[in-house]
Design a protein around this motif. Structure first.
Motif, PDB file in Angstrom:
ATOM      1  N   HIS A 114       0.914  -0.958   0.021  1.00 55.61           N
ATOM      2  CA  HIS A 114      -0.160   0.533   0.390  1.00 55.61           C
ATOM      3  C   HIS A 114       1.293   1.487   0.244  1.00 55.61           C
ATOM      4  O   HIS A 114       0.373   2.225  -0.641  1.00 55.61           O
ATOM      5  CB  HIS A 114      -0.770  -0.075   1.227  1.00 55.61           C
ATOM      6  CG  HIS A 114      -1.919   1.565   1.205  1.00 55.61           C
ATOM      7  ND1 HIS A 114      -2.374   1.491   0.897  1.00 55.61           N
ATOM      8  CD2 HIS A 114      -1.476   2.638   1.707  1.00 55.61           C
ATOM      9  CE1 HIS A 114      -3.634   2.528   0.798  1.00 55.61           C
ATOM     10  NE2 HIS A 114      -2.562   3.388   1.715  1.00 55.61           N
ATOM     11  N   ARG A 115       1.787   0.883   0.681  1.00 57.11           N
ATOM     12  CA  ARG A 115       2.888   1.822   0.591  1.00 57.11           C
ATOM     13  C   ARG A 115       3.472   2.530  -1.055  1.00 57.11           C
ATOM     14  O   ARG A 115       3.647   3.973  -0.767  1.00 57.11           O
ATOM     15  CB  ARG A 115       4.365   1.970   1.600  1.00 57.11           C
ATOM     16  CG  ARG A 115       3.470   2.856   3.148  1.00 57.11           C
ATOM     17  CD  ARG A 115       5.064   2.233   3.420  1.00 57.11           C
ATOM     18  NE  ARG A 115       4.928   1.004   4.141  1.00 57.11           N
ATOM     19  CZ  ARG A 115       4.334  -0.181   5.030  1.00 57.11           C
ATOM     20  NH1 ARG A 115       3.729   0.029   5.935  1.00 57.11           N
ATOM     21  NH2 ARG A 115       5.430  -1.492   5.360  1.00 57.11           N
ATOM     22  N   ARG A 116       3.779   2.080  -1.435  1.00 58.76           N
ATOM     23  CA  ARG A 116       4.146   1.758  -2.518  1.00 58.76           C
ATOM     24  C   ARG A 116       2.539   2.194  -3.821  1.00 58.76           C
ATOM     25  O   ARG A 116       3.409   3.050  -4.373  1.00 58.76           O
ATOM     26  CB  ARG A 116       5.215   0.652  -3.145  1.00 58.76           C
ATOM     27  CG  ARG A 116       6.224  -0.053  -2.731  1.00 58.76           C
ATOM     28  CD  ARG A 116       6.891  -1.042  -3.187  1.00 58.76           C
ATOM     29  NE  ARG A 116       8.057  -1.572  -1.965  1.00 58.76           N
ATOM     30  CZ  ARG A 116       9.178  -2.091  -1.768  1.00 58.76           C
ATOM     31  NH1 ARG A 116       8.989  -3.278  -3.645  1.00 58.76           N
ATOM     32  NH2 ARG A 116       9.718  -3.443  -1.160  1.00 58.76           N
ATOM     33  N   HIS A 117       2.029   1.676  -3.925  1.00 56.61           N
ATOM     34  CA  HIS A 117       0.783   1.286  -4.591  1.00 56.61           C
ATOM     35  C   HIS A 117      -0.380   1.830  -4.061  1.00 56.61           C
ATOM     36  O   HIS A 117      -1.342   0.931  -4.169  1.00 56.61           O
ATOM     37  CB  HIS A 117       0.701   0.170  -5.432  1.00 56.61           C
ATOM     38  CG  HIS A 117       1.867  -0.553  -5.903  1.00 56.61           C
ATOM     39  ND1 HIS A 117       2.760   0.420  -7.030  1.00 56.61           N
ATOM     40  CD2 HIS A 117       2.436  -0.778  -5.507  1.00 56.61           C
ATOM     41  CE1 HIS A 117       3.646  -0.683  -7.640  1.00 56.61           C
ATOM     42  NE2 HIS A 117       4.236  -1.161  -6.620  1.00 56.61           N
ATOM     43  N   PRO A 118      -0.805   3.104  -3.387  1.00 59.18           N
ATOM     44  CA  PRO A 118      -1.786   3.803  -2.666  1.00 59.18           C
ATOM     45  C   PRO A 118      -2.853   3.199  -3.841  1.00 59.18           C
ATOM     46  O   PRO A 118      -3.998   3.324  -3.118  1.00 59.18           O
ATOM     47  CB  PRO A 118      -1.088   4.863  -1.970  1.00 59.18           C
ATOM     48  CG  PRO A 118      -0.306   5.307  -2.749  1.00 59.18           C
ATOM     49  CD  PRO A 118       0.478   4.410  -3.722  1.00 59.18           C
ATOM     50  N   GLY A 119      -3.124   4.036  -4.900  1.00 58.39           N
ATOM     51  CA  GLY A 119      -4.171   3.851  -5.785  1.00 58.39           C
ATOM     52  C   GLY A 119      -4.494   2.332  -6.505  1.00 58.39           C
ATOM     53  O   GLY A 119      -5.707   1.811  -6.777  1.00 58.39           O
ATOM     54  N   VAL A 120      -4.290   1.454  -6.093  1.00 60.86           N
ATOM     55  CA  VAL A 120      -4.898  -0.263  -5.913  1.00 60.86           C
ATOM     56  C   VAL A 120      -5.179  -0.660  -5.028  1.00 60.86           C
ATOM     57  O   VAL A 120      -5.092  -0.651  -3.646  1.00 60.86           O
ATOM     58  CB  VAL A 120      -3.617  -1.357  -5.772  1.00 60.86           C
ATOM     59  CG1 VAL A 120      -3.515  -2.687  -5.929  1.00 60.86           C
ATOM     60  CG2 VAL A 120      -2.559  -0.568  -7.346  1.00 60.86           C
ATOM     61  N   LEU A 121      -6.925  -0.657  -4.790  1.00 59.40           N
ATOM     62  CA  LEU A 121      -7.210  -1.564  -3.974  1.00 59.40           C
ATOM     63  C   LEU A 121      -6.797  -2.479  -3.979  1.00 59.40           C
ATOM     64  O   LEU A 121      -6.869  -3.450  -5.010  1.00 59.40           O
ATOM     65  CB  LEU A 121      -9.426  -1.292  -4.149  1.00 59.40           C
ATOM     66  CG  LEU A 121      -9.659  -2.031  -3.262  1.00 59.40           C
ATOM     67  CD1 LEU A 121     -10.133  -2.139  -2.183  1.00 59.40           C
ATOM     68  CD2 LEU A 121     -11.886  -1.660  -4.073  1.00 59.40           C
ATOM     69  N   VAL A 122      -6.543  -3.262  -2.822  1.00 59.17           N
ATOM     70  CA  VAL A 122      -6.750  -5.070  -2.519  1.00 59.17           C
ATOM     71  C   VAL A 122      -8.315  -5.917  -1.799  1.00 59.17           C
ATOM     72  O   VAL A 122      -8.000  -5.463  -0.585  1.00 59.17           O
ATOM     73  CB  VAL A 122      -5.563  -5.585  -2.012  1.00 59.17           C
ATOM     74  CG1 VAL A 122      -5.292  -7.065  -1.519  1.00 59.17           C
ATOM     75  CG2 VAL A 122      -4.169  -4.658  -2.423  1.00 59.17           C
ATOM     76  N   ARG A 123      -8.971  -6.391  -2.638  1.00 60.80           N
ATOM     77  CA  ARG A 123      -9.840  -7.369  -1.837  1.00 60.80           C
ATOM     78  C   ARG A 123      -9.048  -8.538  -1.530  1.00 60.80           C
ATOM     79  O   ARG A 123      -9.000  -9.042  -2.260  1.00 60.80           O
ATOM     80  CB  ARG A 123     -11.084  -7.068  -2.930  1.00 60.80           C
ATOM     81  CG  ARG A 123     -11.342  -5.705  -2.837  1.00 60.80           C
ATOM     82  CD  ARG A 123     -12.917  -6.495  -3.955  1.00 60.80           C
ATOM     83  NE  ARG A 123     -13.279  -4.594  -4.442  1.00 60.80           N
ATOM     84  CZ  ARG A 123     -14.878  -4.775  -5.321  1.00 60.80           C
ATOM     85  NH1 ARG A 123     -14.157  -5.597  -5.934  1.00 60.80           N
ATOM     86  NH2 ARG A 123     -14.286  -3.436  -5.124  1.00 60.80           N
ATOM     87  N   THR A 124      -8.623  -9.598  -0.188  1.00 63.17           N
ATOM     88  CA  THR A 124      -8.709 -10.244   0.380  1.00 63.17           C
ATOM     89  C   THR A 124     -10.026 -11.565   0.357  1.00 63.17           C
ATOM     90  O   THR A 124     -11.019 -11.170   0.760  1.00 63.17           O
ATOM     91  CB  THR A 124      -8.358 -10.376   1.546  1.00 63.17           C
ATOM     92  OG1 THR A 124      -9.108  -9.579   2.952  1.00 63.17           O
ATOM     93  CG2 THR A 124      -6.802  -9.742   1.538  1.00 63.17           C
ATOM     94  N   ASN A 125      -9.661 -13.244   0.664  1.00 62.05           N
ATOM     95  CA  ASN A 125     -10.697 -13.601   0.368  1.00 62.05           C
ATOM     96  C   ASN A 125     -10.491 -15.563   1.049  1.00 62.05           C
ATOM     97  O   ASN A 125      -9.153 -15.252  -0.036  1.00 62.05           O
ATOM     98  CB  ASN A 125     -11.171 -13.965  -1.002  1.00 62.05           C
ATOM     99  CG  ASN A 125     -12.754 -15.072  -0.956  1.00 62.05           C
ATOM    100  OD1 ASN A 125     -13.005 -15.379  -0.234  1.00 62.05           O
ATOM    101  ND2 ASN A 125     -13.218 -14.790  -2.351  1.00 62.05           N
TER     102      ASN A 125
END
Length: 295
Positions: A114-125
């Protein structure tokens, strides 16, 4: 025909439900239904069988699905290319995880990402059916990448990067006949009552393979989905268990033994579908995973 219609169609096809598809694309269900009806009218064919409890694809829908998925993949690649030129990575990564992920510090790893790519949303499952369930979600295009435990042959359609492993140890109650020992051969465990995870879980596959390789019979009397409760079940006399070392924190009233004559390494890897290239956001997450675990 437009991209939005194809997105809604693919969502319904993969989810098997208009309700779940609407939640996935963040619109009301009526909007999804209207878009697909318009698409069917434009194509002159019925794409979905709405008469069953689960929405099914017609022959025309089956023919359209891979083409529609390819179009959406191309649109994602185009967006990624523009985002990279503009200097900021965007998008969504659907990440599958194991229930017992403390072997890898997932919060720390995702924090670095997240620190490197704050514009990416990660959805965990976290799949309740273990690694096999996660593989099915990858093949169904409902996950982009997933942590899995897949001992043995890699399933068809999957690319697997091995990351790390933990050795499984035998845990017995303090008053068990084996409790005074430090090691035991797998042959000596024949016919004993075991606590284990359900079929489909990676750790269960490791143990089943080890006993089958040694032609040693085994009896599972209790199945659990949470590895961290395994020691408690053993402590209360429900059986013995083979558990990975990283869950053996509180060993009061139990004994831990090494098992000889068997391969009890529990692997953890990162899996992705073989039939499509990962998005830029997914590639970035894969790179961070490998960098994080190489430290």
């Amino acid at each position: 025909m437009d991209v939005r219609q194809l997105e809604y169609f693919v969502a319904v096809a993969e989810e098997g439900s208009f309700t779940r598809a609407a939640a996935r694309v963040h619109v009301v269900q009526s909007a999804v239904s209207a878009a697909i009806k318009t698409l069917e009218r434009e194509l002159g064919a019925t794409l979905l069988d709405r008469n069953s409890q689960r929405v099914l694809l017609t022959d025309a829908g089956e023919a359209l699905l891979p083409k529609a998925q390819a179009v959406l993949d191309a649109v994602t690649e185009a967006k990624d290319a523009v985002a990279q030129v503009r200097g900021g990575l965007t998008g969504t990564v659907r990440l599958g995880t194991l229930n017992a992920m403390t072997l890898i510090d997932l919060p720390a790893l995702l924090g670095e990402f997240h620190r490197r790519h704050p514009g990416v949303l990660v959805r965990t499952n976290a799949a309740t059916t273990g690694s096999i369930g996660l593989v099915e979600l990858l093949l169904d295009r409902r996950l982009d990448v997933s942590f899995v435990s897949l001992p043995g042959e890699v399933p068809a359609g999957i690319v697997l990067d091995e990351l790390t492993h933990s050795v499984m140890h035998l845990v017995v109650p303090h008053d068990h006949p084996l409790a005074a020992r430090t090691e035991v051969s797998i042959a000596e465990l024949a016919g004993l009552d075991f606590i284990d995870s359900p079929l489909g879980y990676g750790n269960r596959a490791v143990v089943d393979r080890a006993f089958a390789a040694g032609a040693v019979p085994r009896h599972v009397t209790l199945e659990m989905s949470d590895l961290f409760t395994g020691v408690d079940y053993v402590r209360h006399g429900l059986g013995i268990a083979l558990l990975p070392g990283y869950v053996l924190r509180d060993t009061r009233d139990v004994a831990v033994l090494q098992v000889t004559g068997a391969d009890l390494r529990w692997p953890v890897g990162l899996a992705r579908p073989a039939d499509r290239a990962p998005s830029a956001a997914t590639r970035a997450l894969i790179a961070v995973v490998h960098e994080f675990l190489s430290r």
